[in-house]
Structures are given as C-alpha cells and as structure tokens.
Design a protein around this motif. Structure first.
Motif, PDB file in Angstrom:
ATOM      1  N   GLU A   1       3.949   2.296   5.135  1.00  8.47           N
ATOM      2  CA  GLU A   1       5.331   2.770   5.041  1.00  8.47           C
ATOM      3  C   GLU A   1       5.532   3.640   3.799  1.00  8.47           C
ATOM      4  OE1 GLU A   1       9.609   0.766   3.884  1.00  8.47           O
ATOM      5  OE2 GLU A   1       8.207  -0.435   5.080  1.00  8.47           O
ATOM      6  N   MET A   2       4.952   3.212   2.680  1.00 13.71           N
ATOM      7  CA  MET A   2       5.089   3.980   1.438  1.00 13.71           C
ATOM      8  C   MET A   2       4.338   5.309   1.525  1.00 13.71           C
ATOM      9  SD  MET A   2       7.151   2.450  -0.618  1.00 13.71           S
ATOM     10  CE  MET A   2       8.048   2.111   0.891  1.00 13.71           C
ATOM     11  N   LYS A   3       3.181   5.306   2.177  1.00 14.37           N
ATOM     12  CA  LYS A   3       2.427   6.552   2.337  1.00 14.37           C
ATOM     13  C   LYS A   3       3.196   7.549   3.203  1.00 14.37           C
ATOM     14  CE  LYS A   3      -2.280   4.913   1.561  1.00 14.37           C
ATOM     15  NZ  LYS A   3      -3.651   4.781   2.096  1.00 14.37           N
ATOM     16  N   LYS A   4       3.917   7.015   4.181  1.00  7.69           N
ATOM     17  CA  LYS A   4       4.722   7.881   5.037  1.00  7.69           C
ATOM     18  C   LYS A   4       5.931   8.407   4.263  1.00  7.69           C
ATOM     19  CE  LYS A   4       7.051   7.963   9.545  1.00  7.69           C
ATOM     20  NZ  LYS A   4       7.391   7.166  10.750  1.00  7.69           N
ATOM     21  N   LYS A   5       6.546   7.536   3.471  1.00 13.84           N
ATOM     22  CA  LYS A   5       7.718   7.939   2.691  1.00 13.84           C
ATOM     23  C   LYS A   5       7.350   9.003   1.657  1.00 13.84           C
ATOM     24  CE  LYS A   5      11.280   6.098  -0.421  1.00 13.84           C
ATOM     25  NZ  LYS A   5      11.841   4.864  -1.051  1.00 13.84           N
TER      26      LYS A   5
ATOM     27  N   VAL B   1       2.764 -10.793  -2.880  1.00 16.74           N
ATOM     28  CA  VAL B   1       3.411  -9.574  -3.372  1.00 16.74           C
ATOM     29  C   VAL B   1       2.487  -8.384  -3.183  1.00 16.74           C
ATOM     30  CG1 VAL B   1       2.525  -9.970  -5.712  1.00 16.74           C
ATOM     31  CG2 VAL B   1       4.525  -8.512  -5.395  1.00 16.74           C
ATOM     32  N   ALA B   2       3.085  -7.234  -2.927  1.00 19.81           N
ATOM     33  CA  ALA B   2       2.328  -5.979  -2.831  1.00 19.81           C
ATOM     34  C   ALA B   2       3.026  -4.934  -3.689  1.00 19.81           C
ATOM     35  CB  ALA B   2       2.255  -5.493  -1.382  1.00 19.81           C
ATOM     36  N   VAL B   3       2.219  -4.052  -4.279  1.00 19.06           N
ATOM     37  CA  VAL B   3       2.775  -2.954  -5.065  1.00 19.06           C
ATOM     38  C   VAL B   3       2.056  -1.662  -4.698  1.00 19.06           C
ATOM     39  CG1 VAL B   3       1.227  -3.476  -7.013  1.00 19.06           C
ATOM     40  CG2 VAL B   3       3.251  -2.074  -7.396  1.00 19.06           C
ATOM     41  N   VAL B   4       2.821  -0.618  -4.513  1.00 20.11           N
ATOM     42  CA  VAL B   4       2.280   0.724  -4.289  1.00 20.11           C
ATOM     43  C   VAL B   4       2.767   1.610  -5.433  1.00 20.11           C
ATOM     44  CG1 VAL B   4       2.276   2.772  -2.811  1.00 20.11           C
ATOM     45  CG2 VAL B   4       2.193   0.494  -1.778  1.00 20.11           C
ATOM     46  N   VAL B   5       1.824   2.274  -6.096  1.00 15.05           N
ATOM     47  CA  VAL B   5       2.192   3.235  -7.133  1.00 15.05           C
ATOM     48  C   VAL B   5       1.878   4.631  -6.614  1.00 15.05           C
ATOM     49  CG1 VAL B   5       1.773   4.095  -9.461  1.00 15.05           C
ATOM     50  CG2 VAL B   5       1.888   1.629  -9.049  1.00 15.05           C
TER      51      VAL B   5
END
Length: 216
Positions: free
Chosen positions: A40-44, A92-96
């Motif tokens: 989802e973050m990669k798409k955003k 927990v997950a974190v995307v930077v």
C-alpha cells in the motif's frame, strides 16, 4: 507475558541533505497484513526512489523481516528493524519512503537517516504495553464499597466499570499474577460476603489514561 505494541500508527519525517525520509508506522497482526501495508505504501509513494521496510510479529518478536528496497545492503531495512527491536515493540510494521535530494549520504549517513526516520515514526505513534489479565467482577452491598476501593487503590489496579443497583458491581482489571492475592484480600476484608466472578483471560493496556481490553 506483557509486551509492547503500537495501538495507533503515526507518521514522522526528517530531511537529510535534501533527501526526504517519510516514516509510516502501522500495527499489524500477521505477515500478510505487513506485506499488504508495505504494498500500500509503495503504491501511495510510487514516485519515490525507495520504500524501505521492516516489521516484527509475535509476542516474543519471533518473526522479523526487513527490506533495503534498492539502497545499499544493511543501510535501511536492518537499521529500521533494529529500532523496533530496541524499543521492544512487536506486531508493528514501518515503511520509510525516501525522496532522493541529489546528494549521496554514504552508508553511515543512510543508516543514521533511516534509523532516525523510524524513530520519528514511532514517536508519532501511540505505543502501549499489553498486560495479561482477568476482569474480576465484585458484587457487594453499599457498606462494602469502601473496603473494596481501598484494596483496588492500594494494589494499583484499574476499575473498568461500576454499576449501582440494589447492590454494587465493580469490574476490576487484575494482572494474572495478582489474581490470587487480590481475591484473598477481598475475601478477607469482606468476611467472604463479596461475590467474586472471574472473566476470561485477556490483555489490557492504558490509552490516554483509560483502560482498553483486548482478546489477545
């Protein structure tokens, strides 16, 4: 066993030599949830140079994964994972996300930037401790309230709910390790006139100074 989790995710950002590092943190319960969140973050942030990630699953932090997403090996995902492990946080997950600013940071600079960004993301999140407990319901007449309130306060316990009818019912959250002694104190103080009912095992945590009960 008590463990720390992210109750509500957050977002933090730092700028290092014109590169933007945006950290997004989210609670996850499984590897599938973590993977979906990363996607989802990669798409955003599809137009970003890198979307590096790390996640930890399990009460004992038994499942860990991290990705450098094109950054030099061990300069992004692993430092982010180390932040989560050091904080003792799980599920927990974190995307930077990095938007490259045109200036190379070097391996040391990258490690520091990704670590700091992850820390900012955690700082912007709501982290709580989940403690194994039972909800103990006490039913007593109005004369017994004071003694029960004294025991609850003296043991540092939390009253989840109180109902006043022809009698008084109090729902008390009691850590599992304190259940035996709590029941003994109540029985002794009320000469066994207080009815004690035990709920199922659960976990609880404090959010904004208010108790929240979890099934697991």
């Amino acid at each position: 066993m008590a463990y720390r989790v992210v109750y509500k995710g957050g977002e933090g950002e730092i700028v290092e030599k014109k590169s933007r590092f945006i950290a997004t943190v989210r609670p996850v319960e499984s590897e599938e949830e973590a993977t979906a969140f990363i996607a989802e973050m990669k798409k955003k942030y599809w137009d970003a140079r890198h979307n590096c990630s790390a996640f930890v699953i399990g009460a004992n932090q038994e499942l860990t994964r991290c990705s450098d997403d094109g950054e030099p090996a061990q300069t992004a995902g692993r430092p982010m994972l180390d932040v989560l492990l050091k904080e003792g946080i799980t599920n927990v997950a974190v995307v930077v996300t990095r938007y490259f600013g045109g200036v190379l940071l070097g391996t040391g600079g990258l490690v520091r930037a990704y670590s700091k960004a992850a820390q900012e993301g955690i700082a912007a999140s709501t982290v709580i401790e989940k403690i194994p407990a039972k909800v103990i319901t006490l039913r007593t007449d109005y004369n017994g309230i004071g003694k029960l309130q004294y025991i609850v306060g003296n043991m540092g316990l939390t009253t989840f709910d109180t109902r006043y009818t022809e009698a008084v019912e109090m729902d008390i959250i009691v850590p599992l390790e304190d259940v035996g002694i709590f029941k003994s104190k109540v029985t002794e103080a009320t000469n066994a006139r207080c009815k004690i009912s035990e709920g199922e095992d659960c976990y609880y945590g404090m959010v904004d100074n208010k108790p929240v009960i979890f099934d697991n």
